[in-house]
Write an enzyme that holds these catalytic residues in place. Structure first.
Site, PDB file in Angstrom:
ATOM      1  N   CYS A   2       0.543  -0.738  -0.268  1.00 25.68           N
ATOM      2  CA  CYS A   2       0.081  -0.193   0.031  1.00 25.68           C
ATOM      3  C   CYS A   2       0.743   1.208  -0.193  1.00 25.68           C
ATOM      4  O   CYS A   2       1.930   1.814   0.647  1.00 25.68           O
ATOM      5  CB  CYS A   2      -0.978  -0.110   1.387  1.00 25.68           C
ATOM      6  SG  CYS A   2      -2.367  -1.524   1.438  1.00 25.68           S
ATOM      7  N   ARG A  27       5.449  -0.127  -5.884  1.00 28.40           N
ATOM      8  CA  ARG A  27       5.509  -0.766  -5.102  1.00 28.40           C
ATOM      9  C   ARG A  27       4.160  -1.836  -5.350  1.00 28.40           C
ATOM     10  O   ARG A  27       4.326  -2.600  -4.226  1.00 28.40           O
ATOM     11  CB  ARG A  27       4.532   0.197  -3.441  1.00 28.40           C
ATOM     12  CG  ARG A  27       6.013   1.143  -3.437  1.00 28.40           C
ATOM     13  CD  ARG A  27       5.403   2.157  -2.404  1.00 28.40           C
ATOM     14  NE  ARG A  27       5.601   1.484  -0.875  1.00 28.40           N
ATOM     15  CZ  ARG A  27       6.618   1.448  -0.216  1.00 28.40           C
ATOM     16  NH1 ARG A  27       6.922   2.300  -0.366  1.00 28.40           N
ATOM     17  NH2 ARG A  27       6.160   1.004   1.023  1.00 28.40           N
ATOM     18  N   TRP A  74      -3.028  -2.366  -1.821  1.00 28.67           N
ATOM     19  CA  TRP A  74      -2.818  -3.686  -1.298  1.00 28.67           C
ATOM     20  C   TRP A  74      -3.400  -4.684  -0.796  1.00 28.67           C
ATOM     21  O   TRP A  74      -3.069  -4.521   0.758  1.00 28.67           O
ATOM     22  CB  TRP A  74      -1.095  -3.751  -1.421  1.00 28.67           C
ATOM     23  CG  TRP A  74      -0.133  -5.317  -1.779  1.00 28.67           C
ATOM     24  CD1 TRP A  74      -0.133  -6.001  -3.132  1.00 28.67           C
ATOM     25  CD2 TRP A  74      -0.037  -7.143  -1.326  1.00 28.67           C
ATOM     26  NE1 TRP A  74       0.269  -7.443  -3.001  1.00 28.67           N
ATOM     27  CE2 TRP A  74       0.342  -7.996  -1.897  1.00 28.67           C
ATOM     28  CE3 TRP A  74      -0.312  -6.807   0.296  1.00 28.67           C
ATOM     29  CZ2 TRP A  74       0.912  -8.824  -1.206  1.00 28.67           C
ATOM     30  CZ3 TRP A  74       0.128  -7.693   0.635  1.00 28.67           C
ATOM     31  CH2 TRP A  74       0.246  -8.643  -0.087  1.00 28.67           C
ATOM     32  N   ASN A 100      -1.903   2.282   5.517  1.00 28.95           N
ATOM     33  CA  ASN A 100      -0.815   0.576   5.693  1.00 28.95           C
ATOM     34  C   ASN A 100      -0.769  -0.081   6.872  1.00 28.95           C
ATOM     35  O   ASN A 100      -0.689   0.739   7.993  1.00 28.95           O
ATOM     36  CB  ASN A 100       0.438   1.401   4.962  1.00 28.95           C
ATOM     37  CG  ASN A 100       0.112   2.126   4.070  1.00 28.95           C
ATOM     38  OD1 ASN A 100      -0.977   2.107   3.074  1.00 28.95           O
ATOM     39  ND2 ASN A 100       1.492   2.342   2.997  1.00 28.95           N
ATOM     40  N   GLY A 101      -0.945  -0.929   6.525  1.00 26.62           N
ATOM     41  CA  GLY A 101      -1.028  -1.696   7.755  1.00 26.62           C
ATOM     42  C   GLY A 101      -1.798  -2.762   8.417  1.00 26.62           C
ATOM     43  O   GLY A 101      -2.665  -2.407   7.213  1.00 26.62           O
ATOM     44  N   GLU A 481      18.094 -17.962  -5.769  1.00 26.28           N
ATOM     45  CA  GLU A 481      17.705 -16.363  -6.204  1.00 26.28           C
ATOM     46  C   GLU A 481      17.591 -16.471  -7.738  1.00 26.28           C
ATOM     47  O   GLU A 481      16.391 -16.514  -8.270  1.00 26.28           O
ATOM     48  CB  GLU A 481      19.211 -15.415  -6.674  1.00 26.28           C
ATOM     49  CG  GLU A 481      19.077 -13.680  -7.301  1.00 26.28           C
ATOM     50  CD  GLU A 481      17.414 -13.243  -6.672  1.00 26.28           C
ATOM     51  OE1 GLU A 481      16.964 -13.540  -5.539  1.00 26.28           O
ATOM     52  OE2 GLU A 481      16.981 -12.420  -6.757  1.00 26.28           O
ATOM     53  N   LYS A 485      13.466 -15.420  -9.030  1.00 27.26           N
ATOM     54  CA  LYS A 485      13.327 -14.468 -10.127  1.00 27.26           C
ATOM     55  C   LYS A 485      12.526 -15.145 -11.020  1.00 27.26           C
ATOM     56  O   LYS A 485      11.307 -14.601 -11.798  1.00 27.26           O
ATOM     57  CB  LYS A 485      14.127 -13.582 -10.748  1.00 27.26           C
ATOM     58  CG  LYS A 485      15.054 -13.409  -9.657  1.00 27.26           C
ATOM     59  CD  LYS A 485      14.931 -11.532 -10.432  1.00 27.26           C
ATOM     60  CE  LYS A 485      14.581 -11.058  -9.052  1.00 27.26           C
ATOM     61  NZ  LYS A 485      14.932 -10.828  -7.154  1.00 27.26           N
ATOM     62  N   GLU A 488       8.886 -15.148  -9.668  1.00 33.35           N
ATOM     63  CA  GLU A 488       8.027 -13.898  -9.149  1.00 33.35           C
ATOM     64  C   GLU A 488       7.153 -13.323 -10.250  1.00 33.35           C
ATOM     65  O   GLU A 488       6.699 -12.514 -10.143  1.00 33.35           O
ATOM     66  CB  GLU A 488       8.771 -13.008  -7.961  1.00 33.35           C
ATOM     67  CG  GLU A 488       9.821 -12.592  -8.734  1.00 33.35           C
ATOM     68  CD  GLU A 488      10.594 -12.080  -7.331  1.00 33.35           C
ATOM     69  OE1 GLU A 488      10.259 -11.712  -6.776  1.00 33.35           O
ATOM     70  OE2 GLU A 488      11.797 -12.023  -7.761  1.00 33.35           O
ATOM     71  N   HIS A 504      18.865 -37.028  -3.365  1.00 32.88           N
ATOM     72  CA  HIS A 504      18.340 -37.429  -2.525  1.00 32.88           C
ATOM     73  C   HIS A 504      16.380 -36.932  -2.531  1.00 32.88           C
ATOM     74  O   HIS A 504      15.775 -36.614  -1.430  1.00 32.88           O
ATOM     75  CB  HIS A 504      18.606 -36.114  -0.811  1.00 32.88           C
ATOM     76  CG  HIS A 504      20.768 -36.179  -0.950  1.00 32.88           C
ATOM     77  ND1 HIS A 504      20.498 -37.098   0.085  1.00 32.88           N
ATOM     78  CD2 HIS A 504      20.710 -35.478  -1.099  1.00 32.88           C
ATOM     79  CE1 HIS A 504      21.956 -37.578  -0.238  1.00 32.88           C
ATOM     80  NE2 HIS A 504      21.964 -35.866  -0.890  1.00 32.88           N
ATOM     81  N   LYS A 603       6.356  -3.928  -3.951  1.00 36.40           N
ATOM     82  CA  LYS A 603       7.570  -3.968  -3.679  1.00 36.40           C
ATOM     83  C   LYS A 603       8.440  -3.702  -2.128  1.00 36.40           C
ATOM     84  O   LYS A 603       9.782  -4.346  -2.257  1.00 36.40           O
ATOM     85  CB  LYS A 603       8.180  -2.544  -4.295  1.00 36.40           C
ATOM     86  CG  LYS A 603       9.373  -1.796  -4.450  1.00 36.40           C
ATOM     87  CD  LYS A 603      10.570  -2.888  -5.233  1.00 36.40           C
ATOM     88  CE  LYS A 603      11.986  -2.240  -5.241  1.00 36.40           C
ATOM     89  NZ  LYS A 603      12.236  -3.982  -5.430  1.00 36.40           N
TER      90      LYS A 603
HETATM   91  C1  F6R Z   1      12.379 -10.426  -4.922  1.00 35.68           C
HETATM   92  C2  F6R Z   1      12.361  -9.469  -4.228  1.00 35.68           C
HETATM   93  C3  F6R Z   1      11.927  -9.506  -2.220  1.00 35.68           C
HETATM   94  C4  F6R Z   1      12.711  -8.728  -1.890  1.00 35.68           C
HETATM   95  C5  F6R Z   1      11.896  -8.742  -0.081  1.00 35.68           C
HETATM   96  C6  F6R Z   1      13.187  -8.304   0.481  1.00 35.68           C
HETATM   97  O1  F6R Z   1      12.696 -10.129  -6.493  1.00 35.68           O
HETATM   98  O2  F6R Z   1      11.999  -7.966  -4.021  1.00 35.68           O
HETATM   99  O3  F6R Z   1      12.023 -10.935  -2.160  1.00 35.68           O
HETATM  100  O4  F6R Z   1      13.841  -9.104  -1.905  1.00 35.68           O
HETATM  101  O5  F6R Z   1      10.910  -8.828   0.142  1.00 35.68           O
HETATM  102  O6  F6R Z   1      12.873  -6.875   0.798  1.00 35.68           O
HETATM  103  P1  F6R Z   1      14.007  -5.569   1.073  1.00 35.68           P
HETATM  104  O7  F6R Z   1      14.991  -6.180   0.274  1.00 35.68           O
HETATM  105  O8  F6R Z   1      13.328  -4.311   0.988  1.00 35.68           O
HETATM  106  O9  F6R Z   1      14.095  -5.585   2.465  1.00 35.68           O
END
Ligand code: F6R
Length: 608
Positions: A2, A27, A74, A100-101, A481, A485, A488, A504, A603
């Site tokens: 949000c 975001r 959101w 927000n929250g 990672e 990627k 997501e 395993h 984000k």
């Molecule tokens: C994936 C991504 C998330 C963030 C995670 C932590 O591409 O962006 O997995 O890495 O939400 O976010 P931060 O780094 O802001 O604590």
């Protein structure tokens, strides 16, 4: 997640709020709304993009005032509908709120308020807070907000206006970021500085349990118990141009290609090759204490966790000090044992991730020295850690984190070398590694040259619904990672794991429909990875290898090879991750997904 923007001043609020909401779009959100207080409250909401709200507003008369609130939602409580979108209002008092929250005790409060005769129009926790503030309102909005917040548990960043006080904006925060930008005769309040910097660079971040009462003449800040507090003003240094798309089609692609430059900025002024020294101003005050630390605990989530896992390897390997890495969300809820001389390192791009922030509080309460590896200057985690290293990679707009990942790994490498040099590492070895680190941006440039090839390889497999990513040692987190990627942004199921783990159990999944991406750079475990590749091949799996330039053998056993330059194994994740980022990007584009606005994602994750 949000987003909030609010304005009080002399300019028309509507265009300013819409522009602010657009800055927050990255975001992640699913509906938007705004309220203007111009004698009476006018509220408009729309499901979907901010542009839907804008189109709707063009057809609506009014919305002319210079005090207003706006929000991108959101969904957490209640579906994605106009009724659930913010702002929410309390009809009786004429109060409107954006939030927000999560208000955790909203159900109990809702029951109580319903018994007192209130009715609710939405499924949200926010409307409950609006009605609670209205219930407590006796002619003083600030006092009503303070009283209501004393009743709630959970996290909030809120902005509130009231028809009965047409020149007052009240804001408050606990656990969710909120910043007040202070201009001349006006204030812009937002959950993210990117919605403020176009208007003013002077700002302060509200602290937990603090409330700001803002008028056109000025502001005052207090706690929710009405004790005055003095905010710490800061200069916002965000460069809005850095947050523009330029000639790129998507922010994610722009940020992937920005990595050579962003990493040069991460390292600028911090690497002294002549002296074989690492200069980290943010660690100097506690350098003596740091050298004596007996155990490091790295906490993070998502991509930042993968960077932190590499940090764990780096600290043990280079600085020879015990280190362990953990999901912040798990660390927080077990009974973590923090012995004497333990330091916790919170790794986070946004510096606002609630799981990481809460875990940090837990570690600090138990006596750990707190360090941050953070991108956003002045963010909650940056403010609450005793020392740390900023990433300096510039604003990351793409929801899928790319340049922050390499920035986090680079910052953790610098931190490990800073410690290593003060512990047992010779100047000679430090110089060799620093020299190699300095060349990483160039190696990334070379890796990026394979972009077209990566697209062609991705095209071959893009219809497959299950992928494996496998690596060992420093490149096990890289495999995780790569899988994250792909998941997501292209919504393809992918699993990352240590290559040895495959035998395993997961090997049962291998058939001729399954692409397996191996990170097979020339490191100490190269031969072992080759064995694992053979095992997949023997079962008909398709092997895509990320390998070191010049490795001809691998071309004879993998179906597709994506070469990257040869760099020391401990620095290799910053280079091997590049084809994986590009692969995820191309898979999403080829599948027709909105790369920068992936479904369900936000984000910065400011709710648990
Ligand atoms: C994936 C991504 C998330 C963030 C995670 C932590 O591409 O962006 O997995 O890495 O939400 O976010 P931060 O780094 O802001 O604590």
């Amino acid at each position: 997640m949000c987003g909030i923007v609010a304005y009080i001043g002399s300019k028309p609020a509507k265009p300013l709020l819409l522009e602010g909401l657009k800055r927050l779009e990255y975001r992640g959100y699913d509906s938007a709304g705004l309220a203007i207080l111009d004698g009476t409250l006018q509220i408009a909401k729309a499901v979907g993009r901010v542009v839907n709200l804008e189109t709707k507003l063009k057809k609506l008369p009014g919305f002319e005032g210079s005090l207003g609130l706006a929000h991108t939602r959101w969904a957490t409580h209640g579906g994605v509908t106009e009724l659930n979108a913010h702002p929410h209002r309390d009809d009786k008092s004429g109060i409107a709120i954006v939030h927000n929250g999560i208000i955790e005790n909203y159900a109990a409060l809702k029951k109580l308020l319903t018994e007192r005769g209130h009715t609710f129009h939405s499924d949200t926790d926010t409307e409950v807070l609006a009605v609670l503030i209205g219930e407590l309102y006796e002619g003083d909005l600030e006092a009503a907000v303070q009283a209501a917040l004393r009743e709630v548990t959970g996290a909030y960043a809120i902005c509130v206006v009231c028809e009965q006080e047409p020149g007052v904006l009240v804001c408050a925060r606990k656990g969710s970021p909120l910043m007040v930008g202070v201009g001349s005769g006006e204030c812009v309040v937002a959950s993210d500085p990117s919605a403020i910097v176009a208007h003013t660079s002077q700002a302060f971040a509200l602290e937990d349990y603090n409330v700001a009462r803002i008028t056109r003449e000025g502001f005052r800040t207090s706690t929710i118990d009405n004790k005055p507090v003095s905010p710490k003003m800061m200069q916002l240094e965000l460069d809005l141009e850095q947050a523009e798309l330029g000639t790129y089609e998507h922010y994610m692609l722009k940020e992937i290609f920005e990595q050579p430059t962003s990493l040069r900025t991460t390292m600028r002024g911090r690497v002294d090759l002549n002296e074989g020294k690492i200069v980290l101003g943010g660690l100097m005050d506690c350098a003596k204490e740091l050298v004596k630390i007996k155990r490091f605990i790295l906490i993070a989530q998502g991509t930042a966790l993968h960077a932190a896992m590499i940090g764990e390897y780096l600290l043990e390997d280079l600085a020879t000090v015990p280190a362990e890495c953990e999901y912040a969300s798990e660390f927080r809820y077990r009974n973590p044992i923090i012995e004497d001389r333990t330091a916790v390192i919170a790794v986070s791009q946004s510096g606002e991730t609630i799981d990481t922030l809460s875990a940090l509080h837990e570690a600090k309460d138990r006596g750990a020295l707190s360090l941050g590896v953070i991108n956003v200057v002045g963010s909650s985690i940056a403010r609450e850690t005793e020392a740390g290293v900023y990433l300096r990679v510039g604003p990351e707009i793409g929801v899928a984190s790319t340049k922050a990942f390499t920035g986090q790994v680079a910052a953790l490498t610098l931190m490990s070398l800073f410690l290593a040099r003060r512990r047992f590492m010779s100047a000679e070895r430090t110089r060799t590694l620093l020299d190699a680190l300095n060349k990483i941006p160039q190696a990334i440039e070379t890796a990026l040259e394979s972009n077209d090839l990566v697209r062609r390889v991705t095209e071959k497999y893009v219809e497959r619904d299950n992928w494996l990513f496998l690596g060992r040692g420093y490149n096990y987190p890289t495999a995780l990672e790569g899988a994250l990627k792909l998941k997501e942004i292209s919504y393809i199921h992918a699993e990352g794991m240590p290559a040895a783990e495959m035998k395993h159990g997961p090997i049962a999944l291998i058939d001729d429909g399954m692409p397996a991406v191996f990170i097979a750079n020339k490191g100490p475990q190269y031969e072992k990875v080759i064995n694992n590749i053979e095992e997949v091949r023997a079962r008909g799996g398709h092997v895509i290898a990320v390998a070191t330039e010049g490795d001809e053998h691998i071309a004879s056993i993998a179906e597709d090879v994506l070469y990257v330059p040869d760099v020391p194994d401990c620095l290799s994740p910053m280079v091997t991750v590049i084809p994986l980022q590009l692969m995820a990007y191309h898979a999403a584009v080829l599948r027709g997904h909105d790369v920068d606005k992936p479904r369900n994602l936000a984000k910065s994750v400011t709710v648990e």
